[in-house]
Design a protein around this motif. Structure first.
Motif, PDB file in Angstrom:
ATOM      1  N   ARG A  42      12.002  63.946 -16.605  1.00  0.00           N
ATOM      2  CA  ARG A  42      13.274  63.782 -17.301  1.00  0.00           C
ATOM      3  C   ARG A  42      13.247  62.593 -18.247  1.00  0.00           C
ATOM      4  NH1 ARG A  42      17.416  64.850 -12.204  1.00  0.00           N
ATOM      5  NH2 ARG A  42      17.275  67.144 -12.226  1.00  0.00           N
ATOM      6  N   ALA A  43      12.645  61.482 -17.778  1.00  0.00           N
ATOM      7  CA  ALA A  43      12.556  60.297 -18.626  1.00  0.00           C
ATOM      8  C   ALA A  43      11.700  60.576 -19.851  1.00  0.00           C
ATOM      9  CB  ALA A  43      11.977  59.127 -17.835  1.00  0.00           C
ATOM     10  N   SER A  44      10.596  61.303 -19.647  1.00  0.00           N
ATOM     11  CA  SER A  44       9.719  61.642 -20.759  1.00  0.00           C
ATOM     12  C   SER A  44      10.441  62.520 -21.772  1.00  0.00           C
ATOM     13  CB  SER A  44       8.472  62.360 -20.236  1.00  0.00           C
ATOM     14  OG  SER A  44       7.629  62.744 -21.299  1.00  0.00           O
ATOM     15  N   ALA A  45      11.212  63.485 -21.280  1.00  0.00           N
ATOM     16  CA  ALA A  45      11.973  64.369 -22.179  1.00  0.00           C
ATOM     17  C   ALA A  45      13.003  63.575 -22.979  1.00  0.00           C
ATOM     18  CB  ALA A  45      12.656  65.462 -21.365  1.00  0.00           C
ATOM     19  N   ALA A  46      13.639  62.610 -22.303  1.00  0.00           N
ATOM     20  CA  ALA A  46      14.636  61.792 -22.993  1.00  0.00           C
ATOM     21  C   ALA A  46      13.986  60.954 -24.084  1.00  0.00           C
ATOM     22  CB  ALA A  46      15.356  60.888 -21.991  1.00  0.00           C
ATOM     23  N   HIS A  47      12.790  60.423 -23.812  1.00  0.00           N
ATOM     24  CA  HIS A  47      12.079  59.629 -24.802  1.00  0.00           C
ATOM     25  C   HIS A  47      11.692  60.491 -26.000  1.00  0.00           C
ATOM     26  CE1 HIS A  47      10.772  56.741 -21.348  1.00  0.00           C
ATOM     27  NE2 HIS A  47      11.958  56.446 -21.806  1.00  0.00           N
ATOM     28  N   GLU A  91      12.349  62.101 -31.696  1.00  0.00           N
ATOM     29  CA  GLU A  91      12.634  63.144 -32.687  1.00  0.00           C
ATOM     30  C   GLU A  91      13.874  62.799 -33.499  1.00  0.00           C
ATOM     31  OE1 GLU A  91      10.668  65.654 -33.505  1.00  0.00           O
ATOM     32  OE2 GLU A  91       9.276  64.791 -32.040  1.00  0.00           O
ATOM     33  N   GLN A  92      14.884  62.243 -32.839  1.00  0.00           N
ATOM     34  CA  GLN A  92      16.104  61.850 -33.537  1.00  0.00           C
ATOM     35  C   GLN A  92      15.798  60.716 -34.519  1.00  0.00           C
ATOM     36  OE1 GLN A  92      19.272  60.892 -30.877  1.00  0.00           O
ATOM     37  NE2 GLN A  92      20.798  60.626 -32.501  1.00  0.00           N
ATOM     38  N   GLU A 152       5.946  63.732 -41.588  1.00  0.00           N
ATOM     39  CA  GLU A 152       4.731  62.953 -41.348  1.00  0.00           C
ATOM     40  C   GLU A 152       4.942  61.494 -41.744  1.00  0.00           C
ATOM     41  OE1 GLU A 152      -0.007  62.915 -42.684  1.00  0.00           O
ATOM     42  OE2 GLU A 152       1.291  64.633 -43.161  1.00  0.00           O
ATOM     43  N   GLY A 153       5.613  61.280 -42.868  1.00  0.00           N
ATOM     44  CA  GLY A 153       5.882  59.918 -43.316  1.00  0.00           C
ATOM     45  C   GLY A 153       6.804  59.176 -42.361  1.00  0.00           C
ATOM     46  N   ALA A 154       7.765  59.901 -41.791  1.00  0.00           N
ATOM     47  CA  ALA A 154       8.697  59.279 -40.849  1.00  0.00           C
ATOM     48  C   ALA A 154       7.967  58.837 -39.589  1.00  0.00           C
ATOM     49  CB  ALA A 154       9.814  60.262 -40.505  1.00  0.00           C
ATOM     50  N   PHE A 155       7.082  59.684 -39.102  1.00  0.00           N
ATOM     51  CA  PHE A 155       6.351  59.309 -37.894  1.00  0.00           C
ATOM     52  C   PHE A 155       5.409  58.147 -38.173  1.00  0.00           C
ATOM     53  CE2 PHE A 155       2.742  59.612 -34.980  1.00  0.00           C
ATOM     54  CZ  PHE A 155       3.416  59.520 -33.765  1.00  0.00           C
ATOM     55  N   GLU A 156       4.796  58.142 -39.367  1.00  0.00           N
ATOM     56  CA  GLU A 156       3.894  57.053 -39.717  1.00  0.00           C
ATOM     57  C   GLU A 156       4.661  55.731 -39.775  1.00  0.00           C
ATOM     58  OE1 GLU A 156       0.429  55.034 -40.628  1.00  0.00           O
ATOM     59  OE2 GLU A 156       0.758  57.040 -39.818  1.00  0.00           O
ATOM     60  N   TRP A 157       5.899  55.760 -40.321  1.00  0.00           N
ATOM     61  CA  TRP A 157       6.712  54.535 -40.372  1.00  0.00           C
ATOM     62  C   TRP A 157       7.016  54.034 -38.959  1.00  0.00           C
ATOM     63  CZ3 TRP A 157      11.030  52.278 -38.595  1.00  0.00           C
ATOM     64  CH2 TRP A 157      11.488  51.127 -39.248  1.00  0.00           C
ATOM     65  N   PRO A 193       6.734  49.575 -27.570  1.00  0.00           N
ATOM     66  CA  PRO A 193       6.447  51.008 -27.438  1.00  0.00           C
ATOM     67  C   PRO A 193       7.219  51.816 -28.477  1.00  0.00           C
ATOM     68  CG  PRO A 193       6.918  50.027 -25.295  1.00  0.00           C
ATOM     69  CD  PRO A 193       7.274  48.998 -26.314  1.00  0.00           C
ATOM     70  N   LEU A 194       6.648  52.929 -28.873  1.00  0.00           N
ATOM     71  CA  LEU A 194       7.271  53.791 -29.865  1.00  0.00           C
ATOM     72  C   LEU A 194       8.679  54.210 -29.441  1.00  0.00           C
ATOM     73  CD1 LEU A 194       6.861  55.312 -32.541  1.00  0.00           C
ATOM     74  CD2 LEU A 194       5.956  57.235 -31.210  1.00  0.00           C
ATOM     75  N   ARG A 195       8.859  54.475 -28.131  1.00  0.00           N
ATOM     76  CA  ARG A 195      10.176  54.916 -27.671  1.00  0.00           C
ATOM     77  C   ARG A 195      11.241  53.839 -27.882  1.00  0.00           C
ATOM     78  NH1 ARG A 195       7.179  53.976 -22.971  1.00  0.00           N
ATOM     79  NH2 ARG A 195       7.961  52.261 -21.683  1.00  0.00           N
ATOM     80  N   ASP A 196      10.827  52.535 -27.765  1.00  0.00           N
ATOM     81  CA  ASP A 196      11.787  51.451 -27.958  1.00  0.00           C
ATOM     82  C   ASP A 196      12.162  51.306 -29.427  1.00  0.00           C
ATOM     83  OD1 ASP A 196      11.638  51.020 -25.262  1.00  0.00           O
ATOM     84  OD2 ASP A 196      10.367  49.232 -25.387  1.00  0.00           O
ATOM     85  N   ILE A 197      11.172  51.429 -30.306  1.00  0.00           N
ATOM     86  CA  ILE A 197      11.461  51.392 -31.742  1.00  0.00           C
ATOM     87  C   ILE A 197      12.384  52.543 -32.123  1.00  0.00           C
ATOM     88  CG2 ILE A 197      10.431  51.764 -34.023  1.00  0.00           C
ATOM     89  CD1 ILE A 197      10.069  48.953 -33.025  1.00  0.00           C
ATOM     90  N   ALA A 198      12.101  53.729 -31.576  1.00  0.00           N
ATOM     91  CA  ALA A 198      12.932  54.900 -31.878  1.00  0.00           C
ATOM     92  C   ALA A 198      14.366  54.670 -31.441  1.00  0.00           C
ATOM     93  CB  ALA A 198      12.360  56.132 -31.182  1.00  0.00           C
ATOM     94  N   ALA A 199      14.543  54.080 -30.266  1.00  0.00           N
ATOM     95  CA  ALA A 199      15.899  53.813 -29.778  1.00  0.00           C
ATOM     96  C   ALA A 199      16.620  52.839 -30.700  1.00  0.00           C
ATOM     97  CB  ALA A 199      15.836  53.260 -28.359  1.00  0.00           C
ATOM     98  N   GLN A 200      15.908  51.836 -31.223  1.00  0.00           N
ATOM     99  CA  GLN A 200      16.531  50.886 -32.145  1.00  0.00           C
ATOM    100  C   GLN A 200      16.954  51.569 -33.440  1.00  0.00           C
ATOM    101  OE1 GLN A 200      14.680  47.063 -32.763  1.00  0.00           O
ATOM    102  NE2 GLN A 200      13.691  47.100 -30.754  1.00  0.00           N
ATOM    103  N   ILE A 201      16.110  52.465 -33.939  1.00  0.00           N
ATOM    104  CA  ILE A 201      16.437  53.167 -35.182  1.00  0.00           C
ATOM    105  C   ILE A 201      17.651  54.068 -34.995  1.00  0.00           C
ATOM    106  CG2 ILE A 201      15.602  54.820 -36.893  1.00  0.00           C
ATOM    107  CD1 ILE A 201      14.365  51.960 -36.965  1.00  0.00           C
ATOM    108  N   VAL A 202      17.700  54.755 -33.867  1.00  0.00           N
ATOM    109  CA  VAL A 202      18.863  55.592 -33.573  1.00  0.00           C
ATOM    110  C   VAL A 202      20.115  54.724 -33.478  1.00  0.00           C
ATOM    111  CG1 VAL A 202      19.920  57.097 -31.845  1.00  0.00           C
ATOM    112  CG2 VAL A 202      17.513  57.391 -32.452  1.00  0.00           C
ATOM    113  N   GLY A 203      19.963  53.547 -32.893  1.00  0.00           N
ATOM    114  CA  GLY A 203      21.092  52.614 -32.807  1.00  0.00           C
ATOM    115  C   GLY A 203      21.548  52.142 -34.175  1.00  0.00           C
TER     116      GLY A 203
END
Length: 220
Positions: free
Chosen positions: A140-145, A150-151, A165-170, A181-191
């Motif tokens: 469940r945690a992995s799915a949430a990450h 993706e968001q 591809e450019g978004a993932f590279e950024w 970790p990538l998941r933490d950066i993603a959470a900040q961007i969503v925030g």
């Protein structure tokens, strides 16, 4: 002496399942063991099918747990102190089981330890349930990450007018620069997107500041 693994004895036994329990007695003067019928069955034998010995008992311990259990047994025979252990065995059918073992020494008239007595409890089903719960939580945690990443990709695509591809590279570069970790950066961007109320220019500026500030802190 208490010998615990990642499985807590009290927690495992408190799960409410009826666990098979067998008794044992070890005469230190003769080296003989006595097993109750259930102890034989826990080890995969029919009652009386084999003569229990220290060598037989240790032979059925899981190879990764054998030395640890042997040490616990030697200590108990020497001191007679109460002991407990959770470890794995390979039963007579080759199946892996997890046992919780408790015991204590008894002394003779001279005060010397003369025997060990205690119980084997087969907690294999309880341990399997604990593993299932942990695995489910991890999935469940992995799915949430993954969902957050993706968001975040979508936010970066809109803010920087780039492709997937450019978004993932950024995001990957941001993770490297920040040492997060990538998941933490993603959470900040969503925030940032949530704080920007849909203003992608504001989000793009905040993303640039995020990298700049982190880079400055890393070079200080």
């Amino acid at each position: 002496m208490t010998d615990t693994t990642s499985w807590d004895i009290e927690g495992t036994l408190a799960l409410g399942t009826s666990h098979p329990v067998g008794r044992y007695r070890h005469d230190l003067s003769t080296g003989l063991w006595w097993w109750s019928d259930e102890t034989y069955r826990i080890h995969g034998f029919e009652p009386g099918e084999v003569v229990p010995t220290t060598e037989l008992i240790l032979a059925h311990k899981h190879p990764d747990d054998r030395d640890r259990v042997s040490q616990v047994l030697r200590h108990a025979c020497t001191t007679g102190e109460p002991f407990s252990s959770v470890h794995r065995i390979m039963d007579a059918h080759g199946d892996e089981r997890t046992l919780a073992v408790v015991g204590e020494g008894r002394t003779d008239l001279t005060g010397a330890v003369c025997e060990l007595v205690g119980y084997f409890t087969d907690v294999t089903p309880a341990v399997a349930r604990i593993a299932d719960v942990r695995a489910t939580a991890s999935i469940r945690a992995s799915a949430a990450h993954r969902a957050t990443i993706e968001q975040a990709k979508g936010v970066v695509m809109c803010a920087l007018r780039t492709d997937l591809e450019g978004a993932f590279e950024w995001l990957r570069e941001a993770s490297n620069h920040s040492n997060l970790p990538l998941r933490d950066i993603a959470a900040q961007i969503v925030g940032l997107a949530a704080d920007g109320n849909g203003d992608m220019r504001h989000v793009a500026e905040a993303m640039a500041d995020l990298l700049t500030n982190r880079s400055e802190r890393r070079t200080r």
